[in-house]
Design a protein around this motif. Sequence first.
Motif, PDB file in Angstrom:
ATOM      1  N   LEU A   1       0.823  -1.209   0.000  1.00  0.00           N
ATOM      2  CA  LEU A   1       0.000   0.000   0.000  1.00  0.00           C
ATOM      3  C   LEU A   1       0.859   1.262   0.000  1.00  0.00           C
ATOM      4  N   SER A   2       1.929   1.234   0.787  1.00  0.00           N
ATOM      5  CA  SER A   2       2.816   2.409   0.843  1.00  0.00           C
ATOM      6  C   SER A   2       3.470   2.673  -0.507  1.00  0.00           C
ATOM      7  N   GLY A   3       3.612   1.611  -1.333  1.00  0.00           N
ATOM      8  CA  GLY A   3       4.169   1.790  -2.669  1.00  0.00           C
ATOM      9  C   GLY A   3       3.129   2.224  -3.682  1.00  0.00           C
ATOM     10  N   SER A   4       1.934   1.657  -3.606  1.00  0.00           N
ATOM     11  CA  SER A   4       0.910   1.966  -4.598  1.00  0.00           C
ATOM     12  C   SER A   4       0.287   3.341  -4.396  1.00  0.00           C
ATOM     13  N   ILE A   5       0.243   3.817  -3.169  1.00  0.00           N
ATOM     14  CA  ILE A   5      -0.424   5.089  -2.882  1.00  0.00           C
ATOM     15  C   ILE A   5       0.276   6.258  -3.575  1.00  0.00           C
ATOM     16  N   GLY A   6       1.571   6.125  -3.829  1.00  0.00           N
ATOM     17  CA  GLY A   6       2.323   7.229  -4.423  1.00  0.00           C
ATOM     18  C   GLY A   6       1.845   7.603  -5.812  1.00  0.00           C
ATOM     19  N   ALA A   7       1.633   6.602  -6.679  1.00  0.00           N
ATOM     20  CA  ALA A   7       1.184   6.897  -8.036  1.00  0.00           C
ATOM     21  C   ALA A   7      -0.220   7.496  -8.033  1.00  0.00           C
ATOM     22  N   ILE A   8      -1.099   6.987  -7.162  1.00  0.00           N
ATOM     23  CA  ILE A   8      -2.481   7.466  -7.120  1.00  0.00           C
ATOM     24  C   ILE A   8      -2.527   8.915  -6.629  1.00  0.00           C
ATOM     25  N   VAL A   9      -1.877   9.180  -5.501  1.00  0.00           N
ATOM     26  CA  VAL A   9      -1.863  10.540  -4.975  1.00  0.00           C
ATOM     27  C   VAL A   9      -1.077  11.463  -5.894  1.00  0.00           C
ATOM     28  N   GLY A  10       0.056  10.987  -6.422  1.00  0.00           N
ATOM     29  CA  GLY A  10       0.901  11.823  -7.265  1.00  0.00           C
ATOM     30  C   GLY A  10       0.198  12.294  -8.523  1.00  0.00           C
ATOM     31  N   GLN A  11      -0.456  11.376  -9.241  1.00  0.00           N
ATOM     32  CA  GLN A  11      -1.136  11.777 -10.473  1.00  0.00           C
ATOM     33  C   GLN A  11      -2.282  12.742 -10.185  1.00  0.00           C
ATOM     34  N   ASN A  12      -3.073  12.471  -9.137  1.00  0.00           N
ATOM     35  CA  ASN A  12      -4.196  13.358  -8.813  1.00  0.00           C
ATOM     36  C   ASN A  12      -3.720  14.692  -8.258  1.00  0.00           C
TER      37      ASN A  12
ATOM     38  N   GLY B   1       2.193   0.846   9.687  1.00  0.00           N
ATOM     39  CA  GLY B   1       1.519   1.018   8.407  1.00  0.00           C
ATOM     40  C   GLY B   1       1.187   2.475   8.126  1.00  0.00           C
ATOM     41  N   LEU B   2       0.684   3.180   9.151  1.00  0.00           N
ATOM     42  CA  LEU B   2       0.375   4.599   8.979  1.00  0.00           C
ATOM     43  C   LEU B   2       1.635   5.400   8.661  1.00  0.00           C
ATOM     44  N   LEU B   3       2.746   5.030   9.291  1.00  0.00           N
ATOM     45  CA  LEU B   3       4.007   5.748   9.056  1.00  0.00           C
ATOM     46  C   LEU B   3       4.490   5.584   7.619  1.00  0.00           C
ATOM     47  N   ILE B   4       4.614   4.338   7.158  1.00  0.00           N
ATOM     48  CA  ILE B   4       5.193   4.122   5.829  1.00  0.00           C
ATOM     49  C   ILE B   4       4.235   4.580   4.722  1.00  0.00           C
ATOM     50  N   THR B   5       2.917   4.430   4.953  1.00  0.00           N
ATOM     51  CA  THR B   5       1.959   4.930   3.976  1.00  0.00           C
ATOM     52  C   THR B   5       1.979   6.456   3.955  1.00  0.00           C
ATOM     53  N   GLY B   6       2.103   7.060   5.141  1.00  0.00           N
ATOM     54  CA  GLY B   6       2.243   8.514   5.215  1.00  0.00           C
ATOM     55  C   GLY B   6       3.475   8.999   4.473  1.00  0.00           C
ATOM     56  N   ASN B   7       4.567   8.245   4.579  1.00  0.00           N
ATOM     57  CA  ASN B   7       5.776   8.609   3.828  1.00  0.00           C
ATOM     58  C   ASN B   7       5.520   8.575   2.326  1.00  0.00           C
ATOM     59  N   GLY B   8       4.822   7.519   1.864  1.00  0.00           N
ATOM     60  CA  GLY B   8       4.510   7.416   0.449  1.00  0.00           C
ATOM     61  C   GLY B   8       3.645   8.568  -0.040  1.00  0.00           C
TER      62      GLY B   8
END
Length: 447
Positions: free
Chosen positions: A294-305, A372-379
């Motif tokens: 999740l911490s890896g996939s969230i970057g592309a979704i948030v980044g593009q939007n 999980g919150l930490l690494i996803t927050g980093n992403g």
Amino acid sequence: MSEMAKLTRGSIRGNLVTQTTPMIIGVAAVMSIGLVDAYYIGQLGSTELAAIAFIFPISVALTSMAVGVMVGINSVVARALGEGDNAKAARRANLGIVFAIALGIAMGLALFALLDPLFSLMNADARTSPFIRAYMQPFALGIPLLMTIMGFNGVLRGQGEARKTSYISVCYAAANWVLDPILITGAFGFEGFGIAGAAYATLAGWAMAIVLGLWLIRSTALPFKPLLIRQSAIIEPMVAILRVAGPAAFSNSINPIGLAVLTALVAVEGQAAVAGFGAAGRLQSFAVVPLLALSGSIGAIVGQNWGAGQTDRARRAVALAGGFCVLYGLGVAVLLFAFGERFASLFSDDPAVIAQFAAYLAIAVWGYAGFGLLITGNGILNAMDRAPLALLQSAARVFLVMMPFAWLLRGAWGADAIYAAELVANLAGGTLAALIVRRVLRKKTAA
């Protein structure tokens, strides 16, 4: 907005599922390498297993730095696509891959030269040092292969090609699964190389994955064309990548640096404590695979939007990701807490090692949701070009909470203080990450 920015359209929940599910498979495959290595190396003896416990945080730190570079490439490519500038995305993609390879060469040579002093600082003793050296020397020289893979994956992730990145990960993991028993313990009349065989299997897997990566990236909108680097300015894409990759690499490596310090502290408690702590860490790495994915996939979704100015969609993705971290983290904690000793028996039959393994799980698992919150927050922060904030919260977790807690209470609690330090640090880090991400989103909305 570019037609190539496919994550700016459709259901946010659907995008999270389609981007994260392949990554779970890919990350699980990669993490399984550590479990398979530990299983076969454990058959060689407890000294070899203890050597792997020393090696683990260093290999994770190097891999985490590599992932940081991948995150930087992912972030700048995704935002360029979200802005609708395909030419900028292509320049950033190609320079990112070349930069990753060059950095890998420098990292590998530096690690090879510093092996002995590095592991001496970690309190590795005379029994484990030869085994550490046998593994780490070929591993160090193979770091450029790892960095090449991360360059490819960064470009693929930035385009939302999560499935293709999972193919690459499964490729080198599968090669490792097949080669480990042959190269470590021996098979078909071949005696094996012992602990060094695990490193050789890893390098062979990386080489196969590079061949697959070259083939996969050719069929995307951003194929690898190094000539684009010479035909365009280098400064803009390089600055953009380094602005995210630099802090992201340090941010990712801080956590394993903290783990290396904890391993050094555990070493004072004896070899059984080191072996139990290291084996439990391998199992834990596998248990948190969905959180890592999740911490890896969230970057592309948030980044593009984010690049497309669709803040509401980015905020929705953040909320769904945070909820998943909490629910999954608590669920897997209950499972590992209940069956800790059974899992321990898979790695060792030494009662002392099993006891330390189970003790670690009984304490540390309750911090998985915070981790999980930490690494996803980093992403999320890296995707929004707020990488220094991600670095800040990772550093605070390790240097202001984990290390002081373990150091101050080790004398009274022994190894349990080290396990508890990880728990407290994860809870504090997760809380801080949630607050920082919320503040960044609010400021963007207000602006």
